[in-house]
Design a protein around this motif. Structure first.
Motif, mmCIF file in Angstrom:
data_model
loop_
_atom_site.group_PDB
_atom_site.id
_atom_site.type_symbol
_atom_site.label_atom_id
_atom_site.label_comp_id
_atom_site.label_asym_id
_atom_site.label_seq_id
_atom_site.Cartn_x
_atom_site.Cartn_y
_atom_site.Cartn_z
ATOM 1 N N MET A 4 0.855 -1.205 0.000
ATOM 2 C CA MET A 4 0.000 0.000 0.000
ATOM 3 C C MET A 4 0.883 1.244 0.000
ATOM 4 S SD MET A 4 -3.215 0.709 2.495
ATOM 5 C CE MET A 4 -4.114 -0.767 2.057
ATOM 6 N N PRO A 5 0.569 2.209 -0.858
ATOM 7 C CA PRO A 5 1.436 3.391 -0.897
ATOM 8 C C PRO A 5 1.429 4.137 0.432
ATOM 9 C CG PRO A 5 -0.454 3.632 -2.400
ATOM 10 C CD PRO A 5 -0.548 2.291 -1.798
ATOM 11 N N VAL A 6 2.577 4.704 0.711
ATOM 12 C CA VAL A 6 2.811 5.366 1.994
ATOM 13 C C VAL A 6 1.795 6.477 2.266
ATOM 14 C CG1 VAL A 6 4.431 6.917 3.140
ATOM 15 C CG2 VAL A 6 5.238 4.761 2.170
ATOM 16 N N ASP A 7 1.409 7.214 1.257
ATOM 17 C CA ASP A 7 0.599 8.408 1.511
ATOM 18 C C ASP A 7 -0.837 8.080 1.951
ATOM 19 O OD1 ASP A 7 -0.094 9.363 -1.963
ATOM 20 O OD2 ASP A 7 -0.360 7.499 -0.854
ATOM 21 N N VAL A 51 -5.903 5.859 6.364
ATOM 22 C CA VAL A 51 -6.267 4.638 7.087
ATOM 23 C C VAL A 51 -6.418 4.932 8.569
ATOM 24 C CG1 VAL A 51 -5.530 2.320 7.737
ATOM 25 C CG2 VAL A 51 -5.158 3.142 5.408
ATOM 26 N N VAL A 52 -5.469 5.700 9.104
ATOM 27 C CA VAL A 52 -5.535 6.028 10.531
ATOM 28 C C VAL A 52 -6.830 6.765 10.829
ATOM 29 C CG1 VAL A 52 -4.500 7.398 12.384
ATOM 30 C CG2 VAL A 52 -3.042 6.042 10.872
ATOM 31 N N GLN A 53 -7.174 7.698 9.950
ATOM 32 C CA GLN A 53 -8.383 8.478 10.174
ATOM 33 C C GLN A 53 -9.625 7.585 10.129
ATOM 34 O OE1 GLN A 53 -9.290 11.594 7.355
ATOM 35 N NE2 GLN A 53 -9.350 13.066 9.027
ATOM 36 N N LEU A 62 0.764 6.492 12.961
ATOM 37 C CA LEU A 62 1.181 7.364 11.863
ATOM 38 C C LEU A 62 2.672 7.192 11.575
ATOM 39 C CD1 LEU A 62 -0.722 10.676 12.672
ATOM 40 C CD2 LEU A 62 -0.984 9.262 10.624
ATOM 41 N N ARG A 63 3.455 7.036 12.647
ATOM 42 C CA ARG A 63 4.903 6.905 12.475
ATOM 43 C C ARG A 63 5.273 5.561 11.850
ATOM 44 N NH1 ARG A 63 5.290 9.063 17.644
ATOM 45 N NH2 ARG A 63 5.555 6.974 18.486
ATOM 46 N N THR A 64 4.762 4.488 12.465
ATOM 47 C CA THR A 64 5.309 3.173 12.105
ATOM 48 C C THR A 64 4.604 2.527 10.914
ATOM 49 O OG1 THR A 64 3.912 2.130 13.749
ATOM 50 C CG2 THR A 64 6.140 2.653 14.419
ATOM 51 N N GLY A 68 4.397 -0.718 7.092
ATOM 52 C CA GLY A 68 3.172 -1.199 6.441
ATOM 53 C C GLY A 68 2.003 -1.218 7.406
ATOM 54 N N ILE A 69 0.813 -1.216 6.841
ATOM 55 C CA ILE A 69 -0.390 -1.184 7.666
ATOM 56 C C ILE A 69 -0.691 -2.587 8.167
ATOM 57 C CG2 ILE A 69 -2.893 -0.789 7.595
ATOM 58 C CD1 ILE A 69 -2.110 1.406 5.415
ATOM 59 N N PRO A 70 -0.881 -2.744 9.491
ATOM 60 C CA PRO A 70 -1.121 -4.092 10.030
ATOM 61 C C PRO A 70 -2.450 -4.667 9.540
ATOM 62 C CG PRO A 70 -1.426 -2.437 11.732
ATOM 63 C CD PRO A 70 -0.906 -1.720 10.531
ATOM 64 N N GLU A 71 -2.548 -5.961 9.663
ATOM 65 C CA GLU A 71 -3.740 -6.655 9.176
ATOM 66 C C GLU A 71 -4.986 -6.162 9.909
ATOM 67 O OE1 GLU A 71 -4.672 -11.295 8.913
ATOM 68 O OE2 GLU A 71 -2.694 -10.673 8.188
ATOM 69 N N SER A 72 -4.859 -6.070 11.233
ATOM 70 C CA SER A 72 -5.986 -5.537 12.007
ATOM 71 C C SER A 72 -5.540 -4.249 12.683
ATOM 72 C CB SER A 72 -6.447 -6.561 13.044
ATOM 73 O OG SER A 72 -7.355 -5.940 13.908
ATOM 74 N N PRO A 73 -5.762 -3.117 12.023
ATOM 75 C CA PRO A 73 -5.277 -1.844 12.579
ATOM 76 C C PRO A 73 -5.812 -1.578 13.984
ATOM 77 C CG PRO A 73 -6.066 -1.545 10.329
ATOM 78 C CD PRO A 73 -6.459 -2.922 10.742
ATOM 79 N N ALA A 74 -7.080 -1.908 14.228
ATOM 80 C CA ALA A 74 -7.664 -1.608 15.542
ATOM 81 C C ALA A 74 -6.985 -2.428 16.639
ATOM 82 C CB ALA A 74 -9.163 -1.870 15.518
ATOM 83 N N ALA A 75 -6.723 -3.693 16.339
ATOM 84 C CA ALA A 75 -6.069 -4.544 17.335
ATOM 85 C C ALA A 75 -4.661 -4.029 17.621
ATOM 86 C CB ALA A 75 -6.026 -5.991 16.842
ATOM 87 N N TRP A 76 -3.999 -3.574 16.560
ATOM 88 C CA TRP A 76 -2.654 -3.007 16.730
ATOM 89 C C TRP A 76 -2.717 -1.798 17.659
ATOM 90 C CZ3 TRP A 76 0.049 1.469 16.217
ATOM 91 C CH2 TRP A 76 1.449 1.393 16.068
ATOM 92 N N LEU A 77 -3.721 -0.937 17.424
ATOM 93 C CA LEU A 77 -3.871 0.267 18.251
ATOM 94 C C LEU A 77 -4.135 -0.095 19.708
ATOM 95 C CD1 LEU A 77 -5.998 2.367 15.763
ATOM 96 C CD2 LEU A 77 -3.797 3.077 16.717
#
Lengths: 120, 416
Positions: free
Chosen positions: B1-4, B9-11, B47-49, B54-63
């Motif tokens: 997935m492109p960096v930008d 995704v975070v939002q 946002l940093r990492t 790369g974006i983790p498989e489960s962003p919410a779980a990562w958070l």
């Protein structure tokens, strides 16, 4: 959770402790304290002599400054307190609402500080 | 997935899971401020990492994992120790990492705590909006027409009290639920009205929180599907939302309810609201919001039948006043009586209201003015419109009242 329930009473309530209304006044407090005790919610408490029995000390530059009377002159004065151990503030508020002092004065509820941390 | 795309995704994750994550962490820690700090740290870390790794498989779980680590580290390095933090840190390290959907949904417990009677009523809604929806103090301040600094101070104080005053995050006992719930519903309603009033200033919602309030009401309905009052509140909000497009004419001028073009009302929202209300009625516990919604439902009937069932409306007002005698309901009842049985009876009902409170109430004066004009008492009607004008903050309503008064004063005008 432990709470202190501080009973602030106006002068008119302190006045009822003697005289024609004393019977009803004390009966109310006795019944309330008894109900608190038997419910298991009460872990301590005491009534206090009226504010004119208070002596207040401050230490200013190591010198005692003592004045007769309570620390602040306000319409309501601390008349006594209970220590409660209840599941939540809601339960403490329910007890405060039943307090004989509630209709005429104010009942302040404050959580007791948790025990100090153990030194490691 | 492109960096930008990382910020996007975070939002997106923030929008979808902020409330869930914060509610979970708040209930676990019993400390909303701390949970918020940890969660926002986690979002910053994302946002940093994520752009690096790369974006983790489960962003919410990562958070959640990251926020929990934050909390644990914070409680370790904390000198201002509190006994339960020890236990907490242990517990957090033993809770297995889970998908967000498997987490218990604690948002209702969080909302109940935010609307606790031990917190000042005016902070209930702001606190809920911040905790559950993640709105910042500035956005909330705009809707409540106070400075961001003031709002932020209020929120900080309330969160401190949430931690120190002994407010429980536990689900209330059954006998307490309806009372605790009603302050949640009240808060949602004030959030809705704040957005509503602010929205009046401009044609589009600027800082309005009506949509957010509807979202919260939907959430409560979903979490407590068999409680009738959340259904009533949601229905009431949807009726109001449905009429929103008709509240302004093409030139942005205020249009009162009875003059609104029903074709501009949102039929879908009205049908949904009627459905919710009908279901609430089957639960057999009528109360304030259901009655308020039923009153709105009567007005919405005009779309289908071309007429408002006034006698029915008066009956609903009677029920509402018996439960919660607000000035708004009393004036509304007088207006309904006037529409049903004539202006004299409306004025009689208005005359019976307590002068102390009614005199500062704009709808009292505009309702009075309307019925005085109907009776041909022009001088008194104009005077009443002027009083109403002086009590109005909304410029477009003020213009409307001004026009009404002018129409009466200049013969041949189009006073209704």
């Amino acid at each position: 959770m432990k709470f202190a329930m501080l009973i602030h009473e106006p002068a008119s309530e302190f006045a009822k402790r003697q005289g024609p209304e004393a019977g009803a006044y004390w009966a109310g407090w006795m019944a309330y304290s008894e109900a608190l005790r038997t419910s298991g919610a009460m872990v301590g408490g005491a009534g206090l002599e009226p504010p004119d029995a208070a002596t207040t000390l401050r230490l200013a530059d190591g010198k005692r400054q003592i004045h007769d009377g309570p620390f602040a002159d306000s319409k309501e004065q601390l008349g006594g307190f209970y220590l409660l151990d209840v599941p939540s503030l809601d339960v403490a508020l329910d007890w405060a609402a039943r307090c004989p002092g509630a209709p005429t004065g104010s009942i302040e509820i404050r959580p007791l500080l948790p025990p100090p941390p153990q030194a490691t | 997935m492109p960096v930008d795309t990382v910020p996007d995704v975070v939002q997106q994750v923030a929008r979808e899971s902020h409330g869930r994550l914060l509610a979970y962490l708040s209930v676990q820690t019993r400390d909303v401020a701390r949970a918020e700090d940890a969660l926002s740290e986690a979002f910053l870390a994302a946002l940093r990492t994520w752009s690096r790794d790369g974006i983790p498989e489960s962003p919410a779980a990562w958070l959640l994992t990251t926020a929990r680590r934050q909390l644990r580290d914070a409680s370790r390095g904390e000198t201002r120790q509190r006994s339960h933090l020890e236990a907490l840190s242990h517990m957090l390290s033993t809770v297995p990492e889970r998908e967000i959907d498997e987490l218990p949904d604690e948002r209702l417990r969080l909302m109940l705590a935010c609307a606790h009677e031990a917190l000042a009523p005016d902070v209930h809604a702001p606190l809920m909006l911040q905790a559950v929806l993640g709105l910042d103090a500035e956005t909330i301040a705009r809707a409540y027409l106070v400075s961001p600094a003031t709002m932020s101070q209020r929120l900080v104080r309330a969160k401190l009290r949430l931690r120190t005053a002994g407010i429980s995050f536990d689900f209330p006992e059954p006998q307490r639920l309806s009372q605790r719930l009603s302050s949640v519903l009240d808060a949602i309603y004030t959030a809705f009205s704040s957005g509503w009033d602010a929205g009046l200033e401009t044609s589009h919602r600027l800082g309005g929180l009506a949509d957010e309030a509807v979202w919260l009401a939907r959430l409560v309905v979903r979490l407590l599907p068999d409680e009738p009052e959340p259904l009533g509140l949601l229905a009431m909000l949807l009726f109001a939302q449905a009429r929103r497009p008709a509240r302004r004419d093409a030139r942005g001028r205020f249009v009162p309810l009875l003059d609104q073009d029903v074709r501009q009302w949102d039929a879908g929202l009205i049908e949904e609201a009627d459905r919710l209300l009908a279901f609430a009625a089957t639960l057999g516990r009528p109360a304030r919001f259901q009655l308020e919604a039923a009153i709105q439902s009567c007005h919405s009937d005009r779309r289908r039948t071309g007429a408002v069932p006034w006698p029915h409306l008066v009956g609903l007002y009677d029920g509402l006043i018996a439960l919660a005698p607000s000035l708004g309901a009393l004036v509304g009842r007088a207006a309904a009586i006037g529409q049903w049985r004539g202006a004299e009876l409306a004025l009689e009902a208005l005359d019976r209201l307590d002068p102390q409170v009614r005199d500062q109430y704009q709808p009292y004066w505009s309702t009075r003015a309307h019925f005085l004009a109907e009776l041909g008492d022009h001088a008194a009607a104009v005077a009443a419109y002027r009083r109403a004008q002086a009590l109005t903050e909304d410029p477009s309503v003020r213009d409307f009242l001004q026009e009404r008064a002018a129409a009466i004063e200049s013969p041949g005008g189009s006073a209704r």
